[in-house]
Write a protein that holds these residues in place. Sequence first.
Motif, PDB file in Angstrom:
ATOM      1  N   ASP A 209      62.506  22.359  22.008  1.00 40.94           N
ATOM      2  CA  ASP A 209      62.984  23.633  21.448  1.00 40.94           C
ATOM      3  C   ASP A 209      63.027  24.408  22.472  1.00 40.94           C
ATOM      4  O   ASP A 209      61.648  24.765  22.901  1.00 40.94           O
ATOM      5  CB  ASP A 209      62.418  23.954  20.234  1.00 40.94           C
ATOM      6  N   SER A 210      63.868  24.647  23.416  1.00 39.18           N
ATOM      7  CA  SER A 210      63.664  25.842  24.588  1.00 39.18           C
ATOM      8  C   SER A 210      63.951  27.248  24.084  1.00 39.18           C
ATOM      9  O   SER A 210      63.955  28.004  24.983  1.00 39.18           O
ATOM     10  CB  SER A 210      64.905  25.341  25.544  1.00 39.18           C
ATOM     11  N   SER A 211      63.658  27.501  22.738  1.00 41.06           N
ATOM     12  CA  SER A 211      63.930  28.940  22.369  1.00 41.06           C
ATOM     13  C   SER A 211      62.688  29.679  22.721  1.00 41.06           C
ATOM     14  O   SER A 211      61.589  29.138  22.972  1.00 41.06           O
ATOM     15  CB  SER A 211      63.862  29.062  20.912  1.00 41.06           C
ATOM     16  N   PRO A 212      62.922  31.049  23.125  1.00 43.89           N
ATOM     17  CA  PRO A 212      62.130  32.006  23.678  1.00 43.89           C
ATOM     18  C   PRO A 212      60.940  32.343  22.466  1.00 43.89           C
ATOM     19  O   PRO A 212      61.347  32.149  21.322  1.00 43.89           O
ATOM     20  CB  PRO A 212      62.699  32.978  24.185  1.00 43.89           C
ATOM     21  N   LEU A 213      59.659  32.451  22.727  1.00 42.38           N
ATOM     22  CA  LEU A 213      58.861  33.237  21.977  1.00 42.38           C
ATOM     23  C   LEU A 213      59.012  34.625  22.056  1.00 42.38           C
ATOM     24  O   LEU A 213      59.301  35.272  23.223  1.00 42.38           O
ATOM     25  CB  LEU A 213      57.273  32.580  22.337  1.00 42.38           C
ATOM     26  N   THR A 214      59.268  35.329  20.840  1.00 43.68           N
ATOM     27  CA  THR A 214      59.410  36.844  20.741  1.00 43.68           C
ATOM     28  C   THR A 214      58.492  37.387  19.523  1.00 43.68           C
ATOM     29  O   THR A 214      57.703  36.509  18.914  1.00 43.68           O
ATOM     30  CB  THR A 214      60.780  37.076  20.162  1.00 43.68           C
ATOM     31  N   TYR A 215      58.018  38.617  20.024  1.00 43.72           N
ATOM     32  CA  TYR A 215      57.347  39.161  18.745  1.00 43.72           C
ATOM     33  C   TYR A 215      58.260  40.428  18.236  1.00 43.72           C
ATOM     34  O   TYR A 215      58.759  41.216  18.924  1.00 43.72           O
ATOM     35  CB  TYR A 215      56.085  39.822  19.686  1.00 43.72           C
TER      36      TYR A 215
END
Length: 171
Positions: A152-158
């Motif tokens: 899964d190449s989705s970015p980590l976000t906050y």
Amino acid sequence: MPTPQPPGTITPQAFRDAMATVATPVAVVTAMDGPRPHGTTVSAFGSLSLTPPMVLVCLDNRSRLLEVIRRTGRFGLNILGAHQADLATTFARSGPDKFNGVTWSPSQDRPRLPGSAAWIAAEADAYVPAGDHTVLLAQVVSAEPGEVPPVDSSPLTYHQRSFGTHTPLAS
């Protein structure tokens, strides 16, 4: 339209609540202090310039990592993917032993975390005081996507005080 508050009267909690509505990317900033790696999770970073390639990173003035970077002038920016929320939590805590049990390797004299979505090696040009933080303006000396693309190449976000990721809207 609400009446603007005089400067200095907004509460820290009101500001935190407002900023929690902003989804931000997540990275771990790393640096070497002699043989010892240091790192911290940040959500205040971004690209600054393409010519020359530059980034900005904001660090708390009390940060031990900021002291290390001021002394060495260099740091790594490990941009995290959605699969690395546990790593972000590990480096967000206080204390000197954040690297205990964490796999890393040296890359251009900076600690690099495997599996990150992207890697940037940078050298600080300027330190700009900004309230209780310092903004580092830095030249990029190396930039590349992660070593092995994760499933899964989705970015980590906050966002809203929790980790998540970006989902594209349907066209």
